[in-house]
Scaffold this active site. Structure first.
Site, mmCIF file in Angstrom:
data_model
loop_
_atom_site.group_PDB
_atom_site.id
_atom_site.type_symbol
_atom_site.label_atom_id
_atom_site.label_comp_id
_atom_site.label_asym_id
_atom_site.label_seq_id
_atom_site.Cartn_x
_atom_site.Cartn_y
_atom_site.Cartn_z
ATOM 1 N N GLY A 12 0.785 -1.240 0.000
ATOM 2 C CA GLY A 12 0.000 0.000 0.000
ATOM 3 C C GLY A 12 0.811 1.279 0.000
ATOM 4 N N SER A 18 1.721 8.116 2.037
ATOM 5 C CA SER A 18 0.940 6.893 2.295
ATOM 6 C C SER A 18 1.100 6.449 3.744
ATOM 7 C CB SER A 18 1.426 5.751 1.396
ATOM 8 O OG SER A 18 1.164 6.038 0.048
ATOM 9 N N ILE A 19 -0.011 6.009 4.322
ATOM 10 C CA ILE A 19 0.036 5.454 5.681
ATOM 11 C C ILE A 19 1.010 4.272 5.706
ATOM 12 C CG2 ILE A 19 -1.343 4.215 7.398
ATOM 13 C CD1 ILE A 19 -3.727 6.030 6.588
ATOM 14 N N ASP A 64 -0.682 -6.397 -7.610
ATOM 15 C CA ASP A 64 -2.044 -5.895 -7.683
ATOM 16 C C ASP A 64 -2.887 -6.909 -6.921
ATOM 17 O OD1 ASP A 64 -4.742 -5.509 -8.437
ATOM 18 O OD2 ASP A 64 -4.082 -4.369 -10.184
ATOM 19 N N ALA A 95 -12.199 2.596 -4.440
ATOM 20 C CA ALA A 95 -13.552 2.586 -5.010
ATOM 21 C C ALA A 95 -13.548 3.588 -6.155
ATOM 22 C CB ALA A 95 -14.586 2.984 -3.966
ATOM 23 N N TYR A 155 -18.559 8.967 1.969
ATOM 24 C CA TYR A 155 -17.702 7.780 2.140
ATOM 25 C C TYR A 155 -18.396 6.538 1.561
ATOM 26 C CZ TYR A 155 -13.852 5.194 4.299
ATOM 27 O OH TYR A 155 -12.735 4.425 4.522
ATOM 28 N N LYS A 162 -15.371 -1.170 4.449
ATOM 29 C CA LYS A 162 -14.614 -1.193 5.717
ATOM 30 C C LYS A 162 -15.342 -2.023 6.772
ATOM 31 C CE LYS A 162 -11.053 1.449 4.621
ATOM 32 N NZ LYS A 162 -9.796 0.762 4.225
ATOM 33 N N THR A 193 -4.135 11.939 2.057
ATOM 34 C CA THR A 193 -3.313 11.040 1.236
ATOM 35 C C THR A 193 -3.931 10.966 -0.161
ATOM 36 O OG1 THR A 193 -4.646 9.131 1.823
ATOM 37 C CG2 THR A 193 -2.741 9.570 3.234
ATOM 38 N N LEU A 194 -3.280 10.218 -1.029
ATOM 39 C CA LEU A 194 -3.803 10.044 -2.389
ATOM 40 C C LEU A 194 -5.203 9.426 -2.355
ATOM 41 C CD1 LEU A 194 -2.927 10.255 -5.380
ATOM 42 C CD2 LEU A 194 -2.095 7.895 -5.199
HETATM 43 P P1 NAD Z 1 -2.723 5.816 -0.359
HETATM 44 O O1 NAD Z 1 -3.379 6.241 -1.627
HETATM 45 O O2 NAD Z 1 -1.389 6.329 -0.077
HETATM 46 O O3 NAD Z 1 -2.705 4.241 -0.240
HETATM 47 C C1 NAD Z 1 -3.662 3.410 -0.850
HETATM 48 C C2 NAD Z 1 -2.890 2.288 -1.495
HETATM 49 O O4 NAD Z 1 -3.782 1.304 -2.014
HETATM 50 C C3 NAD Z 1 -2.016 2.779 -2.661
HETATM 51 O O5 NAD Z 1 -0.682 2.422 -2.405
HETATM 52 C C4 NAD Z 1 -2.558 2.004 -3.842
HETATM 53 O O6 NAD Z 1 -1.554 1.651 -4.761
HETATM 54 C C5 NAD Z 1 -3.115 0.784 -3.141
HETATM 55 N N1 NAD Z 1 -4.038 0.028 -3.978
HETATM 56 C C6 NAD Z 1 -5.248 0.396 -4.463
HETATM 57 N N2 NAD Z 1 -5.742 -0.584 -5.246
HETATM 58 C C7 NAD Z 1 -4.811 -1.586 -5.249
HETATM 59 C C8 NAD Z 1 -4.711 -2.855 -5.893
HETATM 60 N N3 NAD Z 1 -5.681 -3.309 -6.688
HETATM 61 N N4 NAD Z 1 -3.613 -3.603 -5.664
HETATM 62 C C9 NAD Z 1 -2.621 -3.165 -4.859
HETATM 63 N N5 NAD Z 1 -2.655 -1.980 -4.229
HETATM 64 C C10 NAD Z 1 -3.730 -1.202 -4.438
HETATM 65 O O7 NAD Z 1 -3.772 6.247 0.798
HETATM 66 P P2 NAD Z 1 -3.817 5.883 2.354
HETATM 67 O O8 NAD Z 1 -4.733 6.886 2.931
HETATM 68 O O9 NAD Z 1 -2.465 5.693 2.896
HETATM 69 O O10 NAD Z 1 -4.624 4.524 2.370
HETATM 70 C C11 NAD Z 1 -4.146 3.345 3.007
HETATM 71 C C12 NAD Z 1 -5.267 2.668 3.791
HETATM 72 O O11 NAD Z 1 -5.614 3.494 4.904
HETATM 73 C C13 NAD Z 1 -6.552 2.435 3.013
HETATM 74 O O12 NAD Z 1 -7.095 1.186 3.381
HETATM 75 C C14 NAD Z 1 -7.430 3.554 3.505
HETATM 76 O O13 NAD Z 1 -8.808 3.265 3.370
HETATM 77 C C15 NAD Z 1 -7.011 3.568 4.955
HETATM 78 N N6 NAD Z 1 -7.392 4.763 5.709
HETATM 79 C C16 NAD Z 1 -7.053 6.005 5.245
HETATM 80 C C17 NAD Z 1 -7.441 7.109 5.956
HETATM 81 C C18 NAD Z 1 -7.100 8.487 5.457
HETATM 82 O O14 NAD Z 1 -7.771 9.443 5.874
HETATM 83 N N7 NAD Z 1 -6.137 8.657 4.600
HETATM 84 C C19 NAD Z 1 -8.146 6.981 7.161
HETATM 85 C C20 NAD Z 1 -8.461 5.704 7.618
HETATM 86 C C21 NAD Z 1 -8.077 4.608 6.872
#
Ligand code: NAD
Length: 255
Positions: A12, A18-19, A64, A95, A155, A162, A193-194
């Site tokens: 991810g 990215s988290i 992927d 999504a 959302y 989720k 984030t993205l």
């Molecule tokens: P991010 O865009 O940096 O990370 C999302 C990642 O998902 C990306 O690296 C992307 O390449 C990957 N991804 C998407 N489809 C994919 C696939 N088919 N195969 C492999 N990888 C795939 O954003 P983020 O905010 O760091 O998101 C990471 C997680 O944290 C997610 O589950 C998100 O729902 C969750 N989250 C985010 C927040 C927030 O506010 N940013 C809050 C709570 C939870």
């Protein structure tokens, strides 16, 4: 060091916000050896640059999570290189953009399928592939959000995904506990984030959170990374099947 001699796969990382990247850096600081995956070649270029800053150098693999063959290939390569796996970070969600605005009731069948497949089912597929390599027990961690339990504007289907993800954490924890493998989720407050930028009105979410959370601030990546380190390390060895909030307390507030 809490993660000395541990081998982990972090899924991810897309960029420096990215988290998953914050978590990767934190566990690497604590001695973990990492395998970092990237979704596709385009994102791979960024991840390869980021990875150069880690010591020891992580192994980089394309994955992927929709592709079962790629999942098998990744775990085969981990088996060949390390012979085992100690932890897995699943920080993946997607999504289609049009599903993350307006009313949930308008969710399309295809949008629902994609959101649930990428964001929830993938954890189950990955846990199944990881289990044979977690020969000395293990820790699996995923990322969730309050939208699993409460209605958050825009959302929409991601909240439903989720909810499925958090339920999967409980079922997987029960299946894998006998092998000493723990499965938990962190429910993080909103962070820019993205992925977050795909949610309509995200800046308003951040502002609302800052004003209403008991700690009166937005959630920081470093806070999520520290909580992740706890859940991935032996400090949390008695905890499994849980969704733990890292949200400045936002989730406890009623009004
Ligand atoms: P991010 O865009 O940096 O990370 C999302 C990642 O998902 C990306 O690296 C992307 O390449 C990957 N991804 C998407 N489809 C994919 C696939 N088919 N195969 C492999 N990888 C795939 O954003 P983020 O905010 O760091 O998101 C990471 C997680 O944290 C997610 O589950 C998100 O729902 C969750 N989250 C985010 C927040 C927030 O506010 N940013 C809050 C709570 C939870």
């Amino acid at each position: 060091m809490l993660m000395q001699a541990k081998v982990g796969l972090v899924i991810g990382v897309a960029n420096k916000r990215s988290i998953a990247w914050a978590i990767a850096q934190r566990v690497a600081e604590q001695g973990a050896t990492l395998v970092l995956s990237y979704q596709n070649e385009r994102l791979g270029e960024k991840v390869i640059e980021l990875a150069k800053t880690l010591d020891p150098q992580p192994v980089l693999l394309q994955l992927d999570v929709n592709d079962d063959e790629q999942i098998s290939a990744v775990f085969e390569q981990i088996r060949d290189k390390f012979g085992r796996l100690d932890f897995l970070v699943h920080s993946v969600a997607f999504a289609p953009r049009q599903e993350l605005e307006g009313n949930y009731i308008n969710t399309s069948r295809e949008g629902y399928r994609i959101a649930l497949d990428v964001s929830a089912y993938s954890l189950t597929a990955l846990a199944r592939a990881a289990q044979p390599l977690m020969t000395d027990g293990g820790a699996i961690l995923t990322l969730s959000y309050l939208g699993a339990e409460r209605v958050i504007p825009n959302y929409n289907v991601m909240g439903v995904a989720k909810a499925a993800l958090e339920a999967s954490v409980r079922y997987l924890a029960n299946d894998l506990g006998q092998y000493g493998i723990r499965v938990n989720a962190l429910s993080a407050g909103p962070v820019k984030t993205l992925a977050a930028s795909g949610i309509s009105g995200f800046s308003r979410m951040l502002e609302h959170h800052r004003n209403k959370a008991p700690l009166r601030k937005n959630t920081e990546l470093s806070e999520i990374a520290d909580a992740a380190l706890f859940l991935l390390s032996s400090l949390s060895r008695g905890i499994t099947g849980q969704t733990i909030y890292v949200d400045g307390g936002y989730s406890i507030v009623g009004m």
